[in-house]
Design a protein around this motif. Structure first.
Motif, PDB file in Angstrom:
ATOM      1  N   VAL A  10       0.903  -1.189  -0.082  1.00 49.26           N
ATOM      2  CA  VAL A  10       0.089  -0.068  -0.014  1.00 49.26           C
ATOM      3  C   VAL A  10       0.878   1.333   0.166  1.00 49.26           C
ATOM      4  N   ALA A  11       2.028   1.142   0.735  1.00 52.03           N
ATOM      5  CA  ALA A  11       2.907   2.478   0.865  1.00 52.03           C
ATOM      6  C   ALA A  11       3.637   2.642  -0.412  1.00 52.03           C
ATOM      7  N   LEU A  16       3.525   5.872  -5.571  1.00 49.46           N
ATOM      8  CA  LEU A  16       3.578   5.982  -7.022  1.00 49.46           C
ATOM      9  C   LEU A  16       3.204   6.940  -7.686  1.00 49.46           C
ATOM     10  N   PRO A  17       2.043   7.521  -7.472  1.00 48.17           N
ATOM     11  CA  PRO A  17       1.723   8.845  -8.322  1.00 48.17           C
ATOM     12  C   PRO A  17       2.755  10.041  -8.264  1.00 48.17           C
TER      13      PRO A  17
ATOM     14  N   ALA B 124       4.489   8.495   2.655  1.00 50.11           N
ATOM     15  CA  ALA B 124       3.529   9.685   3.032  1.00 50.11           C
ATOM     16  C   ALA B 124       4.205  11.049   2.919  1.00 50.11           C
ATOM     17  N   ALA B 125       5.508  11.086   2.958  1.00 46.89           N
ATOM     18  CA  ALA B 125       6.310  12.389   2.527  1.00 46.89           C
ATOM     19  C   ALA B 125       5.827  12.866   0.964  1.00 46.89           C
ATOM     20  N   CYS B 126       6.117  11.934   0.238  1.00 46.53           N
ATOM     21  CA  CYS B 126       5.809  12.005  -1.187  1.00 46.53           C
ATOM     22  C   CYS B 126       4.433  12.795  -1.452  1.00 46.53           C
ATOM     23  N   VAL B 127       3.585  12.153  -0.726  1.00 38.65           N
ATOM     24  CA  VAL B 127       2.205  12.830  -0.961  1.00 38.65           C
ATOM     25  C   VAL B 127       2.252  14.344  -0.469  1.00 38.65           C
ATOM     26  N   ALA B 128       2.660  14.523   0.940  1.00 32.93           N
ATOM     27  CA  ALA B 128       2.677  15.659   1.532  1.00 32.93           C
ATOM     28  C   ALA B 128       3.651  16.670   0.894  1.00 32.93           C
ATOM     29  N   VAL B 403      -4.454   5.760  -2.032  1.00 31.40           N
ATOM     30  CA  VAL B 403      -3.874   5.718  -3.291  1.00 31.40           C
ATOM     31  C   VAL B 403      -4.661   6.757  -4.016  1.00 31.40           C
ATOM     32  N   LEU B 404      -6.106   7.061  -4.123  1.00 29.25           N
ATOM     33  CA  LEU B 404      -6.551   7.979  -4.737  1.00 29.25           C
ATOM     34  C   LEU B 404      -6.332   9.390  -4.243  1.00 29.25           C
ATOM     35  N   LEU B 405      -6.248   9.460  -2.895  1.00 31.70           N
ATOM     36  CA  LEU B 405      -5.744  10.726  -2.473  1.00 31.70           C
ATOM     37  C   LEU B 405      -4.429  11.197  -3.089  1.00 31.70           C
ATOM     38  N   SER B 406      -3.471  10.243  -2.829  1.00 29.29           N
ATOM     39  CA  SER B 406      -2.127  10.524  -3.417  1.00 29.29           C
ATOM     40  C   SER B 406      -2.320  10.867  -4.922  1.00 29.29           C
TER      41      SER B 406
END
Lengths: 145, 485
Positions: A10-11, A16-17, B124-128, B403-406
């Motif tokens: 999951v991580a 990935l995006p 998490a950091a990539c998304v942040a 995943v969709l949030l990201s």
């Protein structure tokens, strides 16, 4: 063990995006360093094309780089050669007409007549401006069909 | 011969990897910022002041005019940048270099605050990080330059304040915090958020800045307020100073006076509420309930609006979940790092929104918009940590949600370059008509100033800026994904 794998999977999917964006960014920067700009077609407009699309800045840049303000050239969607002034009239933008004139396009004589005829056909609202700038006073009947 | 120790695989330095990711994001944005000429409006006049007035004259003018704004360091920063640019003989290079340096510092400090330690943190950091860029409050800090974007300056100050608070106490942190606060406060009013960050961080246990530092900052704040409200005759801005939005439309200055003179409190309360909500839900925008209006009137909702409202709302829900699952820690006041940063975020959200009461816009809320992804990081990290413990169906739903949030935040960030290109095109067109602009504004400049304008115009016009309406590929799609304010 299975639970740990699920977490890791999951991580990875969450990352990935953003990582795909980072990879695309690196590819873009690498290509840009080679003079290739993948996110837009990096082809220099002719001064006539720039004038026709109302891109005053590109018109100014091309004149600053030595483009002839009166030379005819090809534009988008027309087989005829147009001067920058005629192409500017095609854009229907008064500011583009002013820009072309500011950088030395002739408005008297044949060039002005051609521009006025173009305005009769495509942009009558520009006629007062052209006349005020010194275009010859001609009637629509004097324009070639 | 001693037996060789069997060494396992070297652990991946995830914190360094996260810095690398942040630098790639910076480099990508910088590529587009480099194509963006300086703007004419809100910029040329300030550069001309920098050329014409000394530092002493600027301070004197600020104190004599008694304006409700007291921002001597704003013009001084421009002056300093101008002096450097003048000495180097490269104006665009200098101003753009400052902008990119600020952006780099901001994202690197943000990454430092994340304290990435493992692969889960890195995800998490990539998304942040992409959420920082994708926040609607962030765009206004990079697309405008006056010639230094004040909002970006304050963002950097806020990030630095949190970095100072978030570390072991040492002799240099207190004076550094006070100096930072003085700089931020006398640059623009939202600089007061540096005080809010350091004080709230201190209260919740982030005590890199000690009680002495907090006292010093508070003393500076008292002096500032005394000068602003007792020495200067200013105070609160009048309704007719800026246009603003309320409900389903925008109001000109005159309309604001006509409609809200006798109910100022309603207008001010609406601005504060709008500022609070815009960070959490991307609605309203600058006081205008655009998404609601489109839905209520039955018009098709643009894709970009959906993207912004859904990603922001989903992120806020995730943060709310994070608060819920950590409720025992809150009750016992056993605040972990995530809770500490959340508490600072709430304090800054309230203060930032309260300061926006005269009028609100995305840029004003940019400091809170920077902390939102920081809190989102904590919530994401928690969610990723718990996903293995949930039942399988719930785990799958949660995984899809994350995943969709990201993906949503990445789309928001990836559409920003398209908006930058569009703005760059617009700015470049402005320079062609800068002479007419001076006439329209009633500005009269001397020969040296006109020569400088001519120089700036040449620098701006010689840049290759594509017409964004005539590009293809991703840039065309990105146009549908960026929700322009």
């Amino acid at each position: 063990m299975g639970r740990i794998s699920l977490r890791s999977a999951v991580a990875a999917w969450v990352a990935l995006p953003p990582l795909a964006m980072a990879a695309a960014t690196l590819a873009m920067l690498g290509l840009a360093a080679l003079g290739v700009h993948p996110f837009w077609p990096h082809q220099e407009l002719t001064v006539q094309e720039a004038a026709q699309t109302g891109n005053d800045a590109a018109v100014a840049r091309l004149f600053m780089r030595g483009a002839d303000p009166n030379a005819p050239g090809l534009v988008f969607g027309d087989s005829r050669l147009l001067t920058p002034l005629e192409a500017a009239v095609d854009s229907r933008q008064a500011h583009t007409v002013k820009t072309v004139l500011k950088y030395g396009a002739e408005i008297e004589g044949d060039a002005g007549r051609a521009a006025v005829c173009r305005a009769y056909a495509h942009a009558e609202h520009l006629l007062p401006l052209l006349k005020a700038e010194g275009a010859p006073p001609i009637e629509p009947s004097m324009c070639p069909q | 011969m001693a037996p060789q120790a069997t060494a396992g695989p070297r652990p991946i330095p995830w914190h360094l990897v996260s810095y690398g990711f942040a630098l790639i994001v910076v480099a990508g944005l910088s590529y587009f910022l480099w194509r963006m000429p300086l703007q004419v409006s809100d910029n040329v006049a300030l550069i001309m002041i920098a050329q014409a007035r000394s530092v002493r004259e600027i301070i004197g003018t600020e104190l004599r005019t008694g304006s409700w704004q007291m921002r001597p360091l704003l013009q001084l920063s421009v002056n300093l940048a101008f002096e450097i640019a003048d000495a180097l003989g490269a104006y665009f290079l200098t101003f753009k270099g400052i902008q990119i340096a600020q952006l780099s510092a901001l994202l690197l400090m943000f990454t430092r605050l994340l304290r990435v330690a493992n692969a889960r943190d890195f995800a998490a950091a990539c998304v942040a990080v992409v959420a920082v860029v994708g926040m609607h409050t962030f765009y206004s800090t990079i697309y405008e330059m006056y010639p230094i974007n004040t909002y970006m300056t304050i963002l950097v100050c806020c990030a630095l304040a949190l970095v100072l608070a978030d570390g072991p106490p040492s002799w240099w942190r207190d004076p550094a915090a006070v100096a930072l606060f003085v700089f931020a406060l006398f640059t623009v009013e939202t600089g007061v958020l540096v005080w809010v960050i350091i004080v709230s961080a201190f209260i919740v246990g982030l005590r890199g800045v000690t009680i002495r530092g907090v006292a010093g900052l508070t003393a500076v704040l008292c002096i500032y307020l005394a000068v602003k409200f007792f020495w200067l005759t200013g105070g609160v801005p009048a309704l007719d100073q800026v246009s603003a939005s309320f409900g389903f439309r925008s109001y000109s200055q005159q309309e604001l006076v006509e409609n809200f003179s006798d109910r100022r409190l309603t207008f001010y309360a609406a601005n504060v509420a709008s500022s609070l909500l815009t960070v959490l839900f991307a609605e309203p925008r600058a006081g205008w309930w655009r998404f609601t209006q489109v839905v209520v009137t039955g018009q098709p909702v643009p894709l970009a609006m959906w993207l912004y409202v859904v990603t922001s709302t989903a992120s806020t829900l995730l943060i709310a979940w994070f608060v819920w699952v950590r409720r025992q820690a809150w009750r016992r006041l056993e605040l972990g790092r995530g809770e500490q940063l959340l508490a600072v975020f709430v304090a800054v959200l309230g203060a930032n929104a309260a300061m926006s009461f005269p009028y609100t816009k995305d840029a004003i809320m940019s400091p809170t918009g920077l902390l939102f992804p920081l809190v989102l990081f904590g919530a994401l990290r928690e969610a990723l940590g718990r996903i293995g413990s949930a039942s399988r169906p719930l785990g799958i739903v949660a995984a899809c949600f994350l995943v969709l949030l990201s993906f949503g935040w990445t789309l928001r960030a990836a559409s920003v370059p398209q908006a930058l290109l569009r703005t760059a095109y617009y700015y470049q067109q402005q320079w062609v008509h800068v002479d007419q602009w001076q006439i329209d504004q009633g500005l009269h400049y001397d020969g040296a100033q006109l020569a400088l304008i001519d120089r700036l115009r040449t620098e701006a016009l010689l840049k290759e800026v594509p017409d964004v309406d005539r590009v293809n590929g991703w840039m065309r799609w990105a146009g549908f994904l960026f929700d322009r304010p």
